[in-house]
Design a protein around this motif. Sequence first.
Motif, PDB file in Angstrom:
ATOM      1  N   SER A  64      33.502   9.554 -28.068  1.00 23.13           N
ATOM      2  CA  SER A  64      32.955  11.046 -27.095  1.00 23.13           C
ATOM      3  C   SER A  64      34.778  11.261 -26.652  1.00 23.13           C
ATOM      4  CB  SER A  64      31.637  10.729 -27.312  1.00 23.13           C
ATOM      5  OG  SER A  64      31.312  12.146 -25.958  1.00 23.13           O
TER       6      SER A  64
ATOM      7  N   SER B 161      34.717  12.508 -22.920  1.00 22.46           N
ATOM      8  CA  SER B 161      33.929  13.386 -22.091  1.00 22.46           C
ATOM      9  C   SER B 161      34.974  14.116 -20.463  1.00 22.46           C
ATOM     10  CB  SER B 161      32.972  12.586 -21.951  1.00 22.46           C
ATOM     11  OG  SER B 161      32.130  13.138 -20.755  1.00 22.46           O
TER      12      SER B 161
ATOM     13  N   PHE C  27      37.776  16.713 -33.631  1.00 21.74           N
ATOM     14  CA  PHE C  27      36.566  16.705 -33.670  1.00 21.74           C
ATOM     15  C   PHE C  27      35.294  17.657 -34.773  1.00 21.74           C
ATOM     16  CE2 PHE C  27      33.876  20.684 -32.112  1.00 21.74           C
ATOM     17  CZ  PHE C  27      32.290  19.586 -31.889  1.00 21.74           C
TER      18      PHE C  27
ATOM     19  N   SER D 153      34.871  15.426 -37.236  1.00 20.83           N
ATOM     20  CA  SER D 153      33.554  14.496 -37.557  1.00 20.83           C
ATOM     21  C   SER D 153      33.784  13.368 -37.304  1.00 20.83           C
ATOM     22  CB  SER D 153      32.436  14.992 -37.682  1.00 20.83           C
ATOM     23  OG  SER D 153      31.677  15.655 -38.944  1.00 20.83           O
TER      24      SER D 153
ATOM     25  N   GLY E 153      33.926  12.964 -30.563  1.00 22.13           N
ATOM     26  CA  GLY E 153      33.344  13.786 -30.587  1.00 22.13           C
ATOM     27  C   GLY E 153      34.090  14.557 -29.464  1.00 22.13           C
TER      28      GLY E 153
ATOM     29  N   ASP F 155      32.186  16.656 -25.162  1.00 18.21           N
ATOM     30  CA  ASP F 155      31.376  17.335 -24.904  1.00 18.21           C
ATOM     31  C   ASP F 155      31.562  18.506 -24.275  1.00 18.21           C
ATOM     32  OD1 ASP F 155      33.044  17.880 -21.853  1.00 18.21           O
ATOM     33  OD2 ASP F 155      32.489  16.091 -21.477  1.00 18.21           O
TER      34      ASP F 155
ATOM     35  N   GLN G 238      34.537  21.216 -24.492  1.00 15.84           N
ATOM     36  CA  GLN G 238      34.407  22.352 -26.149  1.00 15.84           C
ATOM     37  C   GLN G 238      34.717  23.975 -25.593  1.00 15.84           C
ATOM     38  OE1 GLN G 238      31.525  22.563 -28.843  1.00 15.84           O
ATOM     39  NE2 GLN G 238      30.522  20.566 -27.903  1.00 15.84           N
TER      40      GLN G 238
ATOM     41  N   THR H 246      27.950   8.942 -22.936  1.00 17.59           N
ATOM     42  CA  THR H 246      30.260   8.721 -23.561  1.00 17.59           C
ATOM     43  C   THR H 246      29.496   7.323 -24.590  1.00 17.59           C
ATOM     44  OG1 THR H 246      30.249   7.435 -21.718  1.00 17.59           O
ATOM     45  CG2 THR H 246      31.594   9.720 -21.745  1.00 17.59           C
TER      46      THR H 246
END
Length: 416
Positions: free
Chosen positions: A23, A25, A52, A55, A58, A60, A64, A110
Amino acid sequence: MKNRLLSLLLIVMLVLGLVMGVSVSTSAAQRYGDVDGDNKVTIRDALYIQRFLASIIGLDDAAQERGDVDADGKITIRDVSMIQRYLSGIIDSFPSGMELPTQPPTIAPTEAPTEAPTQAPTEPEDVITKVKNNIPIYFTNNKNWSKVNAYLFNSETSAQLKAWPGTQMTNYTTNSLGEKVYSMTVDVTQYDRVIFNNGTDQTTNMPVTKASSGYFVDPIGKNKAYSGKYIGGLYPYGQSGEGTLNTVSFTYPDGNYKKNVYVWLPEGYNANDKSKKYSVLYMCDGQNLFGQATTLSGYEWECDESVLSLMQNGGDGVIVVGIACGNTDARRNHELTPNLGQLAPIADSSYQNGGGKAFSDFVTDTVIPYVEQNYNVNSIRGIAGSSSGGIEAFYIGMENMDKFRYIGALSPAFIL
């Protein structure tokens, strides 16, 4: 040129991996386009969005939000395109603006999931057989040269197997027409071009790839456009059949006309043998793939011959599905241009308000279901095209990463 394009089309691939629990973040950053939170907009940000969408990582909520540069409320391939255009200087700002409004940061977890899946897949993943690097090539001496040399070289490094006129080939056999066939083995990781010659006369240089097997001299004669050299031809040496070509027409919603879809089945395909399933390569410009009579340019891409040659060298057979574009250059420009924002000044009016999304939807919603309902196919799909077809293939693949494992974007028209 067409043969090199074809060879590249059939071996090009995009390898995707899945990494769960990663992820990004970075809620403190405050600039649109700055997905990775380093306080500047770079190609890395476009890459993060692509990963992203696949997939692989990730993002956050804050990342995005910064990545939504077209301000449509979601992360899509359109955002990638706009960041690339911004970095190229085609646009100087985003529809979202450049600076985020001041707001409290949003922090997302995270940590990766601590529990691994408890159930393994019940079926093995479909795989593609890798073709060997050392392949035999065959030259049919239909000009009755007293000897045949093969001058092999690398088009990028200029490395050569042997100085001109190259390596003298060995007489392998005589075909049913009484023509001698010469052979030698080539490492395609070292050399990618070949010129056949007798020391005086010669062919144009031709590609050597894993999808190469048989060569011959065009019987028409020397071509003035190539400084008196013979035009060389390719054919699938050792393959007795040509496969099967089926044509089906569907009503195309963007223009309300009948669009042809060509489904080519490799030699050996048996509809009754459900145990043998084939990968599928979907291609733009279907009218150009299998026969000269249907092309817009007058040049056939020889997809069937290339697949048969690939099979001759140990590769799997593949079903090739060609989706025709409109029957004029203007119609083709419209159908194969994604509408991703302002176009470059070089683009004429036929590219404006492109119909690329309609073409993409036609492929995923109409063509793929038809193919999978009527033919023995596995889960491996690729999408490919050249020029405008290249950018459309890239668009289709990136917008539908759950549907395509490979993307072949040859000479894509990103300049638009």
